[in-house]
Write a protein that holds these residues in place. Structure first.
Motif, PDB file in Angstrom:
ATOM      1  N   ALA A  28      31.901  32.193  36.943  1.00 40.08           N
ATOM      2  CA  ALA A  28      32.804  33.101  37.692  1.00 40.08           C
ATOM      3  C   ALA A  28      33.336  31.994  38.806  1.00 40.08           C
ATOM      4  O   ALA A  28      34.319  32.095  39.268  1.00 40.08           O
ATOM      5  CB  ALA A  28      31.861  33.936  38.623  1.00 40.08           C
ATOM      6  N   HIS A  29      32.449  30.944  39.333  1.00 39.47           N
ATOM      7  CA  HIS A  29      33.352  29.861  40.020  1.00 39.47           C
ATOM      8  C   HIS A  29      34.343  29.210  39.405  1.00 39.47           C
ATOM      9  O   HIS A  29      35.205  29.009  40.166  1.00 39.47           O
ATOM     10  CB  HIS A  29      32.213  28.964  40.396  1.00 39.47           C
ATOM     11  N   SER A  32      37.405  31.716  39.359  1.00 33.75           N
ATOM     12  CA  SER A  32      38.103  31.954  40.588  1.00 33.75           C
ATOM     13  C   SER A  32      38.633  30.557  41.269  1.00 33.75           C
ATOM     14  O   SER A  32      39.677  30.724  41.831  1.00 33.75           O
ATOM     15  CB  SER A  32      36.937  32.652  41.524  1.00 33.75           C
ATOM     16  N   CYS A  91      33.560  40.341  48.047  1.00 33.62           N
ATOM     17  CA  CYS A  91      34.681  39.451  48.423  1.00 33.62           C
ATOM     18  C   CYS A  91      35.432  39.089  47.376  1.00 33.62           C
ATOM     19  O   CYS A  91      36.888  38.913  47.743  1.00 33.62           O
ATOM     20  CB  CYS A  91      33.858  38.149  48.737  1.00 33.62           C
ATOM     21  N   ASP A  92      35.221  39.258  46.231  1.00 35.58           N
ATOM     22  CA  ASP A  92      36.102  38.979  44.960  1.00 35.58           C
ATOM     23  C   ASP A  92      37.195  40.012  44.754  1.00 35.58           C
ATOM     24  O   ASP A  92      38.372  39.746  44.670  1.00 35.58           O
ATOM     25  CB  ASP A  92      35.484  38.789  43.703  1.00 35.58           C
ATOM     26  N   CYS A  95      39.698  39.858  47.726  1.00 35.46           N
ATOM     27  CA  CYS A  95      40.781  38.916  47.386  1.00 35.46           C
ATOM     28  C   CYS A  95      41.739  39.273  46.387  1.00 35.46           C
ATOM     29  O   CYS A  95      42.882  39.012  46.312  1.00 35.46           O
ATOM     30  CB  CYS A  95      39.625  37.571  47.158  1.00 35.46           C
ATOM     31  N   ALA A  96      41.156  39.850  45.365  1.00 33.15           N
ATOM     32  CA  ALA A  96      41.891  40.187  44.219  1.00 33.15           C
ATOM     33  C   ALA A  96      43.033  41.238  44.917  1.00 33.15           C
ATOM     34  O   ALA A  96      44.318  41.074  44.508  1.00 33.15           O
ATOM     35  CB  ALA A  96      41.322  41.056  43.094  1.00 33.15           C
ATOM     36  N   PHE A 126      32.038  33.976  51.050  1.00 32.03           N
ATOM     37  CA  PHE A 126      31.692  34.086  49.722  1.00 32.03           C
ATOM     38  C   PHE A 126      30.899  32.997  49.127  1.00 32.03           C
ATOM     39  O   PHE A 126      29.837  33.073  48.638  1.00 32.03           O
ATOM     40  CB  PHE A 126      33.019  34.186  48.794  1.00 32.03           C
ATOM     41  N   PHE A 186      40.023  36.573  39.907  1.00 35.96           N
ATOM     42  CA  PHE A 186      39.190  37.225  41.050  1.00 35.96           C
ATOM     43  C   PHE A 186      38.557  38.390  40.078  1.00 35.96           C
ATOM     44  O   PHE A 186      37.403  38.632  40.345  1.00 35.96           O
ATOM     45  CB  PHE A 186      40.055  37.673  41.954  1.00 35.96           C
ATOM     46  N   SER A 189      35.898  37.235  37.884  1.00 37.58           N
ATOM     47  CA  SER A 189      34.722  36.647  38.661  1.00 37.58           C
ATOM     48  C   SER A 189      33.724  37.704  39.276  1.00 37.58           C
ATOM     49  O   SER A 189      32.438  37.588  38.891  1.00 37.58           O
ATOM     50  CB  SER A 189      35.223  35.637  40.032  1.00 37.58           C
ATOM     51  N   ALA A 190      34.520  38.736  39.700  1.00 37.82           N
ATOM     52  CA  ALA A 190      33.570  39.921  40.032  1.00 37.82           C
ATOM     53  C   ALA A 190      32.757  40.497  39.169  1.00 37.82           C
ATOM     54  O   ALA A 190      31.731  40.936  39.399  1.00 37.82           O
ATOM     55  CB  ALA A 190      34.743  40.878  40.839  1.00 37.82           C
TER      56      ALA A 190
END
Length: 424
Positions: A28-29, A32, A91-92, A95-96, A126, A186, A189-190
Protein backbone atom coordinates in the motif's frame (compact mmCIF):
# COMPACT_ATOMS: atom_id res chain seq x y z
CA UNK A 1 19.15 -20.67 23.49
CA UNK A 2 20.19 -21.43 19.93
CA UNK A 3 17.99 -22.97 17.30
CA UNK A 4 18.90 -25.39 14.62
CA UNK A 5 18.72 -24.43 10.94
CA UNK A 6 15.27 -25.94 10.55
CA UNK A 7 13.74 -23.80 13.29
CA UNK A 8 15.76 -20.59 12.95
CA UNK A 9 13.53 -17.64 12.12
CA UNK A 10 14.33 -15.58 9.02
CA UNK A 11 16.92 -12.89 9.73
CA UNK A 12 16.92 -9.15 9.09
CA UNK A 13 14.54 -7.68 6.55
CA UNK A 14 13.31 -11.15 5.59
CA UNK A 15 11.77 -11.49 9.03
CA UNK A 16 9.74 -8.34 8.43
CA UNK A 17 8.44 -9.57 5.08
CA UNK A 18 7.47 -12.85 6.75
CA UNK A 19 4.69 -10.93 8.53
CA UNK A 20 1.62 -11.04 6.28
CA UNK A 21 0.13 -7.76 7.51
CA UNK A 22 3.37 -5.91 6.88
CA UNK A 23 3.42 -7.08 3.28
CA UNK A 24 0.01 -5.43 2.80
CA UNK A 25 1.22 -2.21 4.46
CA UNK A 26 4.39 -2.24 2.36
CA UNK A 27 2.51 -2.71 -0.92
CA UNK A 28 0.00 0.00 0.00
CA UNK A 29 2.84 2.38 0.87
CA UNK A 30 4.62 1.72 -2.42
CA UNK A 31 1.49 2.22 -4.51
CA UNK A 32 0.28 5.39 -2.81
CA UNK A 33 3.75 6.93 -2.77
CA UNK A 34 4.32 6.36 -6.46
CA UNK A 35 0.88 7.82 -7.14
CA UNK A 36 1.59 10.91 -5.06
CA UNK A 37 4.92 11.57 -6.79
CA UNK A 38 3.36 11.18 -10.24
CA UNK A 39 0.47 13.48 -9.30
CA UNK A 40 2.82 16.15 -7.92
CA UNK A 41 4.68 16.29 -11.20
CA UNK A 42 1.53 16.15 -13.33
CA UNK A 43 -0.27 18.76 -11.22
CA UNK A 44 2.68 21.12 -11.48
CA UNK A 45 2.58 20.80 -15.28
CA UNK A 46 -1.22 21.22 -15.30
CA UNK A 47 -1.10 24.42 -13.24
CA UNK A 48 1.62 25.83 -15.49
CA UNK A 49 -0.38 24.92 -18.61
CA UNK A 50 -3.48 26.66 -17.20
CA UNK A 51 -1.75 29.79 -15.91
CA UNK A 52 1.64 30.12 -17.59
CA UNK A 53 2.92 31.20 -14.14
CA UNK A 54 6.23 29.72 -12.88
CA UNK A 55 5.34 31.02 -9.40
CA UNK A 56 2.04 29.12 -9.22
CA UNK A 57 3.71 26.03 -10.67
CA UNK A 58 6.41 26.16 -7.97
CA UNK A 59 3.78 26.88 -5.32
CA UNK A 60 2.09 23.61 -6.25
CA UNK A 61 5.20 21.77 -5.04
CA UNK A 62 5.50 23.92 -1.91
CA UNK A 63 1.87 23.22 -0.97
CA UNK A 64 2.81 19.57 -0.72
CA UNK A 65 4.89 20.38 2.41
CA UNK A 66 3.49 23.46 4.12
CA UNK A 67 0.11 22.00 5.29
CA UNK A 68 1.91 19.17 7.12
CA UNK A 69 2.28 21.29 10.24
CA UNK A 70 -1.47 22.05 10.23
CA UNK A 71 -2.61 18.46 9.76
CA UNK A 72 0.05 17.14 12.10
CA UNK A 73 -0.88 19.54 14.90
CA UNK A 74 -4.65 19.97 14.64
CA UNK A 75 -5.67 16.46 13.57
CA UNK A 76 -3.05 14.31 15.31
CA UNK A 77 -5.61 13.06 17.84
CA UNK A 78 -7.28 11.03 15.09
CA UNK A 79 -4.32 8.63 15.10
CA UNK A 80 -5.00 7.46 18.67
CA UNK A 81 -8.71 8.19 19.01
CA UNK A 82 -9.99 5.82 16.31
CA UNK A 83 -8.99 2.32 15.18
CA UNK A 84 -5.87 2.52 13.01
CA UNK A 85 -7.23 0.52 10.06
CA UNK A 86 -10.31 2.74 9.84
CA UNK A 87 -8.19 5.91 9.92
CA UNK A 88 -5.84 4.64 7.21
CA UNK A 89 -8.63 3.53 4.87
CA UNK A 90 -10.63 6.74 5.32
CA UNK A 91 -7.53 8.87 4.69
CA UNK A 92 -6.86 6.99 1.45
CA UNK A 93 -10.48 7.36 0.31
CA UNK A 94 -10.60 11.08 1.11
CA UNK A 95 -7.35 11.62 -0.80
CA UNK A 96 -8.72 9.62 -3.75
CA UNK A 97 -11.85 11.82 -3.75
CA UNK A 98 -9.75 15.02 -3.66
CA UNK A 99 -7.62 13.87 -6.57
CA UNK A 100 -10.73 12.79 -8.49
CA UNK A 101 -12.11 16.34 -8.22
CA UNK A 102 -8.82 17.62 -9.68
CA UNK A 103 -9.68 15.66 -12.83
CA UNK A 104 -12.85 17.69 -13.44
CA UNK A 105 -12.04 20.24 -16.18
CA UNK A 106 -14.24 22.86 -14.50
CA UNK A 107 -12.09 22.84 -11.33
CA UNK A 108 -10.33 26.25 -11.20
CA UNK A 109 -6.64 26.65 -10.40
CA UNK A 110 -7.48 27.92 -6.93
CA UNK A 111 -9.52 24.78 -6.37
CA UNK A 112 -6.60 22.61 -7.51
CA UNK A 113 -4.31 24.29 -5.00
CA UNK A 114 -6.86 23.94 -2.17
CA UNK A 115 -7.28 20.23 -2.94
CA UNK A 116 -3.49 19.87 -2.99
CA UNK A 117 -3.37 21.45 0.48
CA UNK A 118 -6.07 19.10 1.78
CA UNK A 119 -4.22 16.00 0.58
CA UNK A 120 -1.03 17.34 2.18
CA UNK A 121 -2.83 18.05 5.48
CA UNK A 122 -4.12 14.46 5.59
CA UNK A 123 -0.68 12.99 4.84
CA UNK A 124 0.88 13.37 8.33
CA UNK A 125 -2.21 11.84 9.99
CA UNK A 126 -2.00 8.87 7.64
CA UNK A 127 1.77 8.47 8.05
CA UNK A 128 1.67 8.87 11.84
CA UNK A 129 -1.16 6.36 12.18
CA UNK A 130 0.65 3.87 9.98
CA UNK A 131 3.91 4.28 11.94
CA UNK A 132 2.07 3.68 15.22
CA UNK A 133 0.17 0.74 13.70
CA UNK A 134 3.49 -0.89 12.82
CA UNK A 135 4.13 -1.36 16.54
CA UNK A 136 0.90 -3.39 16.68
CA UNK A 137 1.82 -5.42 13.61
CA UNK A 138 5.55 -5.91 14.25
CA UNK A 139 5.87 -5.21 17.98
CA UNK A 140 8.00 -2.38 19.32
CA UNK A 141 11.35 -4.15 19.02
CA UNK A 142 13.75 -4.82 16.16
CA UNK A 143 11.08 -5.88 13.66
CA UNK A 144 9.46 -2.46 14.04
CA UNK A 145 12.79 -0.71 13.44
CA UNK A 146 13.46 -2.76 10.30
CA UNK A 147 9.89 -2.21 9.08
CA UNK A 148 10.29 1.56 9.45
CA UNK A 149 13.62 1.29 7.67
CA UNK A 150 12.03 -0.50 4.72
CA UNK A 151 9.33 2.13 4.37
CA UNK A 152 11.99 4.87 4.39
CA UNK A 153 13.99 3.04 1.73
CA UNK A 154 10.85 2.79 -0.41
CA UNK A 155 10.21 6.52 0.08
CA UNK A 156 13.71 7.43 -1.09
CA UNK A 157 13.55 5.04 -4.05
CA UNK A 158 10.02 5.97 -5.08
CA UNK A 159 11.00 9.62 -5.39
CA UNK A 160 13.55 8.69 -8.05
CA UNK A 161 11.36 6.11 -9.79
CA UNK A 162 8.18 8.19 -9.48
CA UNK A 163 9.58 11.31 -11.13
CA UNK A 164 10.95 9.17 -13.95
CA UNK A 165 7.62 7.35 -14.34
CA UNK A 166 5.73 10.63 -14.16
CA UNK A 167 7.87 12.15 -16.87
CA UNK A 168 7.32 9.07 -19.06
CA UNK A 169 3.54 9.15 -18.47
CA UNK A 170 3.37 12.80 -19.44
CA UNK A 171 4.82 11.97 -22.84
CA UNK A 172 1.80 9.79 -23.64
CA UNK A 173 -0.94 11.20 -21.39
CA UNK A 174 -2.30 14.65 -20.61
CA UNK A 175 -1.56 15.99 -17.09
CA UNK A 176 -5.09 15.06 -15.98
CA UNK A 177 -4.67 11.61 -17.49
CA UNK A 178 -1.50 11.10 -15.45
CA UNK A 179 -3.27 12.32 -12.30
CA UNK A 180 -5.86 9.57 -12.86
CA UNK A 181 -3.13 7.09 -11.92
CA UNK A 182 -3.07 8.60 -8.43
CA UNK A 183 -6.79 7.98 -7.90
CA UNK A 184 -6.23 4.31 -8.73
CA UNK A 185 -3.22 3.98 -6.43
CA UNK A 186 -5.09 5.55 -3.48
CA UNK A 187 -8.01 3.18 -4.01
CA UNK A 188 -5.69 0.16 -4.27
CA UNK A 189 -3.91 1.27 -1.08
CA UNK A 190 -7.25 1.54 0.73
CA UNK A 191 -8.23 -1.97 -0.42
CA UNK A 192 -4.90 -3.47 0.67
CA UNK A 193 -5.14 -1.90 4.11
CA UNK A 194 -8.81 -2.80 4.55
CA UNK A 195 -8.48 -6.45 3.60
CA UNK A 196 -4.81 -7.07 4.39
CA UNK A 197 -4.62 -5.84 8.00
CA UNK A 198 -6.51 -6.73 11.19
CA UNK A 199 -9.04 -4.45 12.80
CA UNK A 200 -7.66 -3.40 16.20
CA UNK A 201 -9.22 -1.14 18.83
CA UNK A 202 -8.23 2.49 19.18
CA UNK A 203 -4.97 3.05 21.01
CA UNK A 204 -6.34 5.67 23.43
CA UNK A 205 -9.43 5.25 25.56
CA UNK A 206 -12.64 7.16 24.90
CA UNK A 207 -12.49 10.85 25.72
CA UNK A 208 -15.04 13.64 26.04
CA UNK A 209 -12.50 16.19 24.76
CA UNK A 210 -12.87 17.59 21.26
CA UNK A 211 -10.51 16.32 18.57
CA UNK A 212 -8.69 19.66 18.46
CA UNK A 213 -8.21 19.74 22.23
CA UNK A 214 -7.04 16.14 22.26
CA UNK A 215 -4.57 16.82 19.44
CA UNK A 216 -3.12 19.91 21.10
CA UNK A 217 -2.94 18.29 24.53
CA UNK A 218 -1.10 15.35 22.99
CA UNK A 219 1.40 17.73 21.38
CA UNK A 220 1.95 19.44 24.75
CA UNK A 221 2.54 16.12 26.48
CA UNK A 222 4.95 14.95 23.81
CA UNK A 223 6.94 18.19 23.58
CA UNK A 224 6.83 18.61 27.35
CA UNK A 225 8.74 15.39 27.90
CA UNK A 226 12.44 16.25 27.86
CA UNK A 227 13.57 12.88 26.53
CA UNK A 228 11.01 12.74 23.71
CA UNK A 229 11.69 16.37 22.81
CA UNK A 230 15.43 15.71 22.54
CA UNK A 231 14.85 12.69 20.29
CA UNK A 232 12.50 14.69 18.05
CA UNK A 233 15.10 17.42 17.71
CA UNK A 234 17.72 14.86 16.71
CA UNK A 235 15.33 13.56 14.04
CA UNK A 236 14.40 17.05 12.82
CA UNK A 237 17.34 19.42 12.99
CA UNK A 238 19.99 17.58 10.94
CA UNK A 239 17.32 17.17 8.24
CA UNK A 240 16.88 20.95 8.16
CA UNK A 241 20.50 21.48 7.13
CA UNK A 242 21.08 18.46 4.90
CA UNK A 243 18.52 19.67 2.33
CA UNK A 244 20.59 22.76 1.39
CA UNK A 245 22.59 21.16 -1.45
CA UNK A 246 19.45 19.65 -2.97
CA UNK A 247 17.55 22.93 -2.72
CA UNK A 248 20.46 24.73 -4.41
CA UNK A 249 21.40 22.02 -6.91
CA UNK A 250 20.25 23.99 -9.96
CA UNK A 251 22.16 27.21 -9.12
CA UNK A 252 25.22 25.16 -8.13
CA UNK A 253 25.23 23.42 -11.52
CA UNK A 254 25.20 26.87 -13.11
CA UNK A 255 27.95 28.05 -10.76
CA UNK A 256 30.36 25.28 -11.77
CA UNK A 257 29.30 25.34 -15.44
CA UNK A 258 28.03 21.76 -15.58
CA UNK A 259 25.33 20.48 -17.95
CA UNK A 260 21.70 19.49 -17.28
CA UNK A 261 22.65 15.86 -16.64
CA UNK A 262 24.70 17.02 -13.65
CA UNK A 263 21.54 18.36 -12.00
CA UNK A 264 19.89 14.95 -12.07
CA UNK A 265 23.01 13.30 -10.65
CA UNK A 266 23.26 15.83 -7.81
CA UNK A 267 19.61 15.30 -6.90
CA UNK A 268 20.03 11.51 -6.87
CA UNK A 269 23.36 11.24 -5.01
CA UNK A 270 22.09 11.81 -1.48
CA UNK A 271 19.19 9.40 -1.89
CA UNK A 272 21.54 6.70 -3.23
CA UNK A 273 23.82 7.16 -0.20
CA UNK A 274 20.86 7.04 2.17
CA UNK A 275 19.37 3.87 0.69
CA UNK A 276 22.73 2.09 0.58
CA UNK A 277 23.62 2.95 4.19
CA UNK A 278 20.18 2.07 5.50
CA UNK A 279 20.23 -1.32 3.81
CA UNK A 280 23.68 -2.05 5.23
CA UNK A 281 22.87 -0.93 8.78
CA UNK A 282 19.52 -2.73 8.78
CA UNK A 283 20.85 -6.02 7.43
CA UNK A 284 24.46 -6.23 8.67
CA UNK A 285 24.41 -4.62 12.13
CA UNK A 286 22.86 -5.98 15.29
CA UNK A 287 20.38 -3.84 17.25
CA UNK A 288 22.98 -3.05 19.94
CA UNK A 289 25.47 -1.85 17.32
CA UNK A 290 22.82 0.28 15.63
CA UNK A 291 22.14 1.87 18.99
CA UNK A 292 25.83 2.54 19.60
CA UNK A 293 26.35 4.39 16.31
CA UNK A 294 23.37 6.76 16.69
CA UNK A 295 25.11 9.63 18.46
CA UNK A 296 28.52 9.46 16.73
CA UNK A 297 26.98 9.31 13.24
CA UNK A 298 24.44 12.05 14.03
CA UNK A 299 27.28 14.26 15.27
CA UNK A 300 29.37 14.02 12.08
CA UNK A 301 26.76 13.27 9.42
CA UNK A 302 26.71 16.82 8.02
CA UNK A 303 30.49 17.26 7.84
CA UNK A 304 30.78 16.04 4.20
CA UNK A 305 28.98 19.23 3.12
CA UNK A 306 32.00 21.25 4.26
CA UNK A 307 33.75 19.99 1.09
CA UNK A 308 31.75 22.63 -0.77
CA UNK A 309 34.14 25.26 0.62
CA UNK A 310 36.49 24.47 -2.29
CA UNK A 311 33.62 24.69 -4.81
CA UNK A 312 34.11 21.06 -5.87
CA UNK A 313 33.57 19.74 -9.34
CA UNK A 314 30.90 17.18 -10.08
CA UNK A 315 32.73 13.99 -8.94
CA UNK A 316 33.74 15.38 -5.53
CA UNK A 317 30.32 16.99 -4.99
CA UNK A 318 28.60 13.69 -5.75
CA UNK A 319 30.85 11.86 -3.29
CA UNK A 320 30.13 14.46 -0.58
CA UNK A 321 26.38 14.21 -1.12
CA UNK A 322 26.44 10.41 -1.06
CA UNK A 323 28.36 10.53 2.24
CA UNK A 324 25.88 13.04 3.66
CA UNK A 325 23.05 10.70 2.63
CA UNK A 326 24.81 7.82 4.38
CA UNK A 327 24.83 9.92 7.55
CA UNK A 328 21.07 9.38 7.84
CA UNK A 329 21.77 5.78 8.88
CA UNK A 330 21.71 6.89 12.53
CA UNK A 331 17.91 7.16 12.27
CA UNK A 332 17.47 3.36 12.38
CA UNK A 333 18.76 3.15 15.95
CA UNK A 334 17.00 6.37 16.86
CA UNK A 335 13.67 4.88 15.80
CA UNK A 336 14.02 2.28 18.56
CA UNK A 337 14.85 4.94 21.18
CA UNK A 338 11.84 6.99 20.12
CA UNK A 339 9.29 4.17 20.28
CA UNK A 340 10.71 3.12 23.65
CA UNK A 341 10.33 6.68 25.01
CA UNK A 342 6.74 7.30 23.89
CA UNK A 343 3.88 5.74 25.92
CA UNK A 344 1.69 3.44 23.78
CA UNK A 345 -1.40 5.65 24.17
CA UNK A 346 0.50 8.61 22.69
CA UNK A 347 2.24 6.83 19.84
CA UNK A 348 -0.16 7.82 17.09
CA UNK A 349 0.03 11.49 18.01
CA UNK A 350 3.79 11.33 18.53
CA UNK A 351 4.39 9.73 15.12
CA UNK A 352 2.08 12.24 13.44
CA UNK A 353 3.90 15.14 15.11
CA UNK A 354 7.24 13.62 14.09
CA UNK A 355 6.16 13.42 10.45
CA UNK A 356 4.66 16.91 10.37
CA UNK A 357 7.69 18.47 12.03
CA UNK A 358 10.12 16.71 9.72
CA UNK A 359 8.40 17.85 6.53
CA UNK A 360 7.91 21.38 7.84
CA UNK A 361 11.49 21.81 8.98
CA UNK A 362 12.83 20.46 5.70
CA UNK A 363 10.69 22.99 3.85
CA UNK A 364 12.02 25.74 6.11
CA UNK A 365 15.57 24.55 5.48
CA UNK A 366 15.08 24.75 1.73
CA UNK A 367 13.60 28.24 2.00
CA UNK A 368 16.42 29.48 4.25
CA UNK A 369 19.05 28.02 1.93
CA UNK A 370 17.44 29.80 -1.02
CA UNK A 371 17.28 33.06 0.92
CA UNK A 372 20.95 32.81 1.93
CA UNK A 373 21.92 32.12 -1.69
CA UNK A 374 20.48 35.53 -2.62
CA UNK A 375 23.34 37.12 -0.67
CA UNK A 376 26.19 34.58 -0.69
CA UNK A 377 27.69 32.19 -3.27
CA UNK A 378 25.92 28.85 -3.39
CA UNK A 379 28.98 26.84 -2.35
CA UNK A 380 29.41 29.06 0.72
CA UNK A 381 25.77 28.50 1.71
CA UNK A 382 26.15 24.71 1.50
CA UNK A 383 29.42 24.90 3.44
CA UNK A 384 27.71 27.03 6.10
CA UNK A 385 24.89 24.48 6.31
CA UNK A 386 27.44 21.77 7.03
CA UNK A 387 29.27 23.81 9.70
CA UNK A 388 26.22 25.28 11.45
CA UNK A 389 24.31 22.01 11.14
CA UNK A 390 27.16 20.09 12.75
CA UNK A 391 27.30 22.57 15.65
CA UNK A 392 23.54 22.24 16.16
CA UNK A 393 23.74 18.44 15.92
CA UNK A 394 26.46 18.36 18.59
CA UNK A 395 24.25 20.37 20.96
CA UNK A 396 21.29 18.06 20.40
CA UNK A 397 23.47 14.96 20.75
CA UNK A 398 24.61 16.27 24.15
CA UNK A 399 20.99 16.76 25.21
CA UNK A 400 20.02 13.26 24.04
CA UNK A 401 22.94 11.86 26.02
CA UNK A 402 21.84 13.78 29.14
CA UNK A 403 18.28 12.47 28.87
CA UNK A 404 19.28 8.84 28.34
CA UNK A 405 17.68 6.34 30.75
CA UNK A 406 19.71 6.35 33.95
CA UNK A 407 21.12 9.85 33.34
CA UNK A 408 18.20 12.04 34.46
CA UNK A 409 17.62 12.95 38.09
CA UNK A 410 14.88 11.39 40.21
CA UNK A 411 12.87 14.63 39.97
CA UNK A 412 13.02 14.62 36.16
CA UNK A 413 11.96 10.98 36.06
CA UNK A 414 9.00 11.65 38.36
CA UNK A 415 7.95 14.63 36.25
CA UNK A 416 8.06 12.50 33.12
CA UNK A 417 5.99 9.78 34.81
CA UNK A 418 3.44 12.35 35.95
CA UNK A 419 3.14 13.71 32.43
CA UNK A 420 2.56 10.24 31.04
CA UNK A 421 -0.08 9.54 33.67
CA UNK A 422 -2.05 12.61 32.65
CA UNK A 423 -2.26 11.41 29.08
CA UNK A 424 -4.25 8.31 29.95
Amino acid sequence: MSHGPATAPPAGYRAVFAVTEFRAVFAAHLLSLLGVVVSELALTVLVYDLTGSPLLSALTFALGMLPYVIGGTLFAGVADRYPARRVLVVCDLVCAACVAVMLVPATPVAGLLVLRCLVAAIAPVFTGTRMAALTDILGDGDLYVLGRSLLRIVSQSAMLIGFGAGGALLTVLSPRGAITVTVVTFLCSAALLRFGTRDRPARAGSSSATLLKESLSGARLILGDRRIRALLLLLWLPAMFVVAPEALAAPYVAEIGAGPAALGLLLCAMAVGHVGAELFVGSALRPRTRSRIVLPVAAVGLLPLVVYVVRPGLPLALAALALAGMGAAYVIGLDQWFVDAVPPELRGRAMTLLTAGLMTIQGAGMALAGLAAEFFPVHHVVTGSGIIGTAVALLVVAEVRRTAPGQMSDTERRDGADRHMTSR
